[in-house]
Write a protein that holds these residues in place. Structure first.
Motif, PDB file in Angstrom:
ATOM      1  N   LYS A 279      10.418 -12.924 -19.213  1.00 51.13           N
ATOM      2  CA  LYS A 279      10.423 -13.121 -20.665  1.00 51.13           C
ATOM      3  C   LYS A 279      10.454 -14.603 -21.067  1.00 51.13           C
ATOM      4  O   LYS A 279      10.403 -14.910 -22.254  1.00 51.13           O
ATOM      5  N   ASP A 280      10.568 -15.495 -20.089  1.00 52.43           N
ATOM      6  CA  ASP A 280      10.681 -16.924 -20.393  1.00 52.43           C
ATOM      7  C   ASP A 280       9.348 -17.631 -20.171  1.00 52.43           C
ATOM      8  O   ASP A 280       8.632 -17.347 -19.208  1.00 52.43           O
ATOM      9  N   SER A 285      13.337 -15.191 -16.103  1.00 52.22           N
ATOM     10  CA  SER A 285      14.329 -14.503 -16.931  1.00 52.22           C
ATOM     11  C   SER A 285      15.719 -14.636 -16.321  1.00 52.22           C
ATOM     12  O   SER A 285      15.876 -14.869 -15.113  1.00 52.22           O
ATOM     13  N   ASP A 286      16.735 -14.477 -17.177  1.00 53.21           N
ATOM     14  CA  ASP A 286      18.138 -14.463 -16.748  1.00 53.21           C
ATOM     15  C   ASP A 286      18.676 -13.056 -17.005  1.00 53.21           C
ATOM     16  O   ASP A 286      19.330 -12.801 -18.027  1.00 53.21           O
ATOM     17  N   THR A 305      25.318 -12.010 -15.636  1.00 52.90           N
ATOM     18  CA  THR A 305      23.948 -12.505 -15.758  1.00 52.90           C
ATOM     19  C   THR A 305      23.554 -13.260 -14.490  1.00 52.90           C
ATOM     20  O   THR A 305      24.325 -14.090 -13.996  1.00 52.90           O
ATOM     21  N   ASN A 307      21.003 -15.894 -13.252  1.00 55.76           N
ATOM     22  CA  ASN A 307      20.109 -16.885 -13.847  1.00 55.76           C
ATOM     23  C   ASN A 307      18.839 -17.095 -13.038  1.00 55.76           C
ATOM     24  O   ASN A 307      18.856 -17.120 -11.804  1.00 55.76           O
ATOM     25  N   ASP A 336      17.139  -9.931 -20.955  1.00 51.28           N
ATOM     26  CA  ASP A 336      17.061 -11.339 -20.579  1.00 51.28           C
ATOM     27  C   ASP A 336      18.008 -12.112 -21.475  1.00 51.28           C
ATOM     28  O   ASP A 336      17.856 -12.134 -22.701  1.00 51.28           O
ATOM     29  N   ASP A 337      19.006 -12.738 -20.886  1.00 58.85           N
ATOM     30  CA  ASP A 337      20.012 -13.488 -21.645  1.00 58.85           C
ATOM     31  C   ASP A 337      19.384 -14.763 -22.202  1.00 58.85           C
ATOM     32  O   ASP A 337      18.859 -15.601 -21.464  1.00 58.85           O
ATOM     33  N   GLU A 338      19.456 -14.914 -23.545  1.00 57.46           N
ATOM     34  CA  GLU A 338      18.876 -16.082 -24.217  1.00 57.46           C
ATOM     35  C   GLU A 338      19.950 -17.000 -24.788  1.00 57.46           C
ATOM     36  O   GLU A 338      19.696 -17.743 -25.733  1.00 57.46           O
ATOM     37  N   GLN A 341      20.969 -17.131 -28.764  1.00 51.35           N
ATOM     38  CA  GLN A 341      20.018 -16.264 -29.445  1.00 51.35           C
ATOM     39  C   GLN A 341      20.163 -14.834 -28.938  1.00 51.35           C
ATOM     40  O   GLN A 341      20.817 -14.575 -27.936  1.00 51.35           O
ATOM     41  N   SER A 343      19.437 -11.483 -27.067  1.00 58.34           N
ATOM     42  CA  SER A 343      18.831 -11.206 -25.769  1.00 58.34           C
ATOM     43  C   SER A 343      17.519 -10.457 -25.944  1.00 58.34           C
ATOM     44  O   SER A 343      17.371  -9.647 -26.860  1.00 58.34           O
ATOM     45  N   GLU A 344      16.576 -10.722 -25.045  1.00 61.07           N
ATOM     46  CA  GLU A 344      15.290 -10.031 -25.080  1.00 61.07           C
ATOM     47  C   GLU A 344      15.333  -8.805 -24.180  1.00 61.07           C
ATOM     48  O   GLU A 344      15.804  -8.870 -23.044  1.00 61.07           O
TER      49      GLU A 344
END
Length: 562
Positions: A279-280, A285-286, A305, A307, A336-338, A341, A343-344
């Motif tokens: 997702k990055d 992604s994390d 999480t 990373n 996915d940890d943002e 913001q 999370s996705e």
């Protein structure tokens, strides 16, 4: 939701009285008992079904009448009173639903309240009525009502985010189809012949709606739309969905036996995930996982999480309470940890608890999808690896649970420990349990290894790693074979087996380097539970190949100091 439940109960009671009365007086007359069974059987038939079974000249008039009139009666009366219901129910629904939404409010929001709530001009329609014969007996009657509602309500939520932004969000185009279950129990001799009514959403066939910011576009604020939609769905799923049931007493009495009661525990090992969607834009992604059987906040488990990783290894253990093994599921959602913001969402998966054999560890790889209900998305989102162990209550002598602090102790040892500590056995918490012992791993053979060399086959060998202690062993190298046989045994001294992990990698030995052919990752839960077993494991990250292993566990339980 409260309104729908109350409305269904009110209109169902009229239909249920006839059936319940017949059930309650069945002991007085064989004729009445037979008639009640006939009515229950025909209640599941449509007019068309009845006419197929019986010609018109033999079809009892009352059967056709009931089939035609039972739904028409409910729907016509509901249509007439709907304007009054709409006006009277709005405030009641608001007061009952707002606390429910607050329970499921995501962390990204600071408040979630109604500013407007009217039900619109379109009344729900009942599309089916049936008696659940296998659930109905001399103690009670179970009825199911199918309801459809394509409504035009005016629902506006005032949503306040953590950063102080307030958004009026309208819930539009609601479409709902579901089956409500009503249980009339216990049957009594006093009118209306039953003591209480239990209701629950037995099956949610469809729940569609759209969210729109009043005077704006909700998609301009990332994460808000998904968070609110998830909150609404979780609230419906957990507050009135089966096996959760609400009890409405009709006659005075104690109806605690009708309440939802746990039937067992589910031990879950979140082992790993692989090939997750990235997702990055920069880096990877994390990922972290959210697991639940019921989506209540206090019953939901969240992993750590990992990373910058699309193939994370967690090896985390969780315990869940099971209320109904025949209908409940374990749900896993990967995000996915943002950071600050929202999370996705990466994907989700689900496993039915009815597929688990009590007392036996089940290893599953679940494919991640975008939506569990409408699986139109064919995108590959990755897989998640779980180990599951279902332990029914009251079966302690039949099924062993390695996460139970006393599972390895004899009755004498339990008594001695109880006397020494001055407490009842089992006082230790599961997180305090350390299981120490020796794991003997025999690498027997491999089959169908992938060919990686341009010339010849492969020169395979195996590396075994105990993750926490980082202890390593290596087999000998076998040349020119894709079906090697090693028959080598290695002993690991394991200090905390419940929380450790064995990683087995298969490599191809080359003069100028080495290539990984695949790997197997496993926890030690099955070895602890069964003591000794032999199995064949497919290689991960490989086009083909299996690894044949024999594992034997010799344990010694100890406990951390308090």
């Amino acid at each position: 939701m409260s309104f729908l439940s109350g409305m269904i109960i009110g209109f169902a009671i009229g239909v249920a009285l006839i059936i319940v009365f017949a059930r309650a007086t069945s002991s007085r007359s064989i004729r009445r008992s037979d008639l009640a069974k006939t009515v229950a059987a025909f209640a599941r038939l449509t007019v068309q079904d009845s006419r197929k079974l019986l010609p018109n000249e033999f079809c009892p008039p009352w059967v056709v009448f009931v089939q035609r009139q039972k739904l028409t009666w409910l729907n016509s009366h509901l249509h007439k009173i709907w304007p009054y219901v709409n006006e009277a129910a709005s405030e009641l629904i608001k007061n009952n639903v707002e606390p429910v939404l607050e329970q499921y409010r995501p962390a990204i929001l600071s408040s979630l309240k109604f500013s407007k709530l009217t039900l619109g001009t379109v009344a729900p329609q009942f599309t089916g009525v049936s008696i659940v014969e296998e659930e109905s007996n001399e103690k009670g009657v179970t009825m199911e009502l199918e309801m459809q509602w394509d409504g035009n309500p005016n629902l506006v939520l005032d949503v306040k985010t953590r950063v102080g932004v307030v958004l009026p969000i309208q819930v539009k185009n609601i479409g709902f189809t579901g089956v409500f279950r009503l249980i009339f129990k216990p049957l009594v001799d006093e009118f209306p012949c039953f003591g209480a009514v239990c209701y629950s959403l037995r099956e949610k066939k469809k729940l569609d709606f759209k969210l729109k910011v009043v005077g704006g576009d909700i998609s301009s604020i990332p994460g808000i739309s998904d968070a609110i939609e998830e909150t609404i769905r979780d609230a419906v799923e957990d507050s009135i969905s089966w096996p959760v049931r609400k009890i409405v007493p009709i006659l005075p009495g104690d109806y605690s036996d009708l309440e939802l009661k746990p039937v067992g525990t589910l031990e879950v090992k979140l082992v790993q995930a692989k090939n997750l969607t990235n997702k990055d834009l920069v880096g990877k992604s994390d990922p972290y996982a959210v697991l639940f059987i019921r989506p209540l906040r206090e019953k939901t488990k969240t992993s750590k999480t990992i990373n910058n990783q699309l193939n994370p290894i967690w090896n985390e253990h969780y315990e869940f309470i099971v209320d109904d093994v025949s209908t409940q599921h374990l749900t896993v959602r990967i995000f996915d940890d943002e950071g600050i913001q929202a999370s996705e969402f990466i994907g989700c998966a689900q496993v039915a608890l009815r597929d688990l054999e009590p007392g036996k560890v089940k290893v599953v790889w679940l494919k991640l999808v975008k939506d569990l209900e409408i699986q139109r998305d064919t995108k590959d989102r990755g897989q998640v690896h779980l180990e599951l162990l279902y332990c029914p209550f009251g079966a302690a002598n039949t099924f062993k649970n390695p996460f139970n602090p006393d599972f390895a102790l004899t009755s004498l040892e339990k008594a001695l420990k109880s006397e020494a500590n001055g407490t009842e056995p089992g006082h230790k918490k599961k997180k305090d349990v350390i299981v120490r012992g020796v794991l003997s791993v025999t690498v027997i053979s491999a089959e169908g290894l992938p060919q990686v060399d341009l010339i010849g086959k492969a020169d395979p060998y195996v590396v075994l790693i105990m993750k926490k202690s980082e202890t390593k062993f290596k087999t000998r190298v076998l040349t020119e074979t894709l079906n090697p046989v090693w028959n080598q045994t290695f002993d690991f001294v394991v200090e905390d087996a419940l929380h450790d992990m064995l990683i087995i990698e298969v490599w191809d030995h080359d003069t100028f380097g080495k290539d990984k052919l695949g790997r197997v990752i496993m926890t030690l839960t099955r070895a602890i539970l069964e003591g000794e077993f032999q199995d064949s494991f497919p290689l991960e990250d490989a086009k083909s190949g299996r690894l044949n292993l024999h594992l034997k566990w010799t344990l010694q339980p100890i406990y951390r100091d308090s």
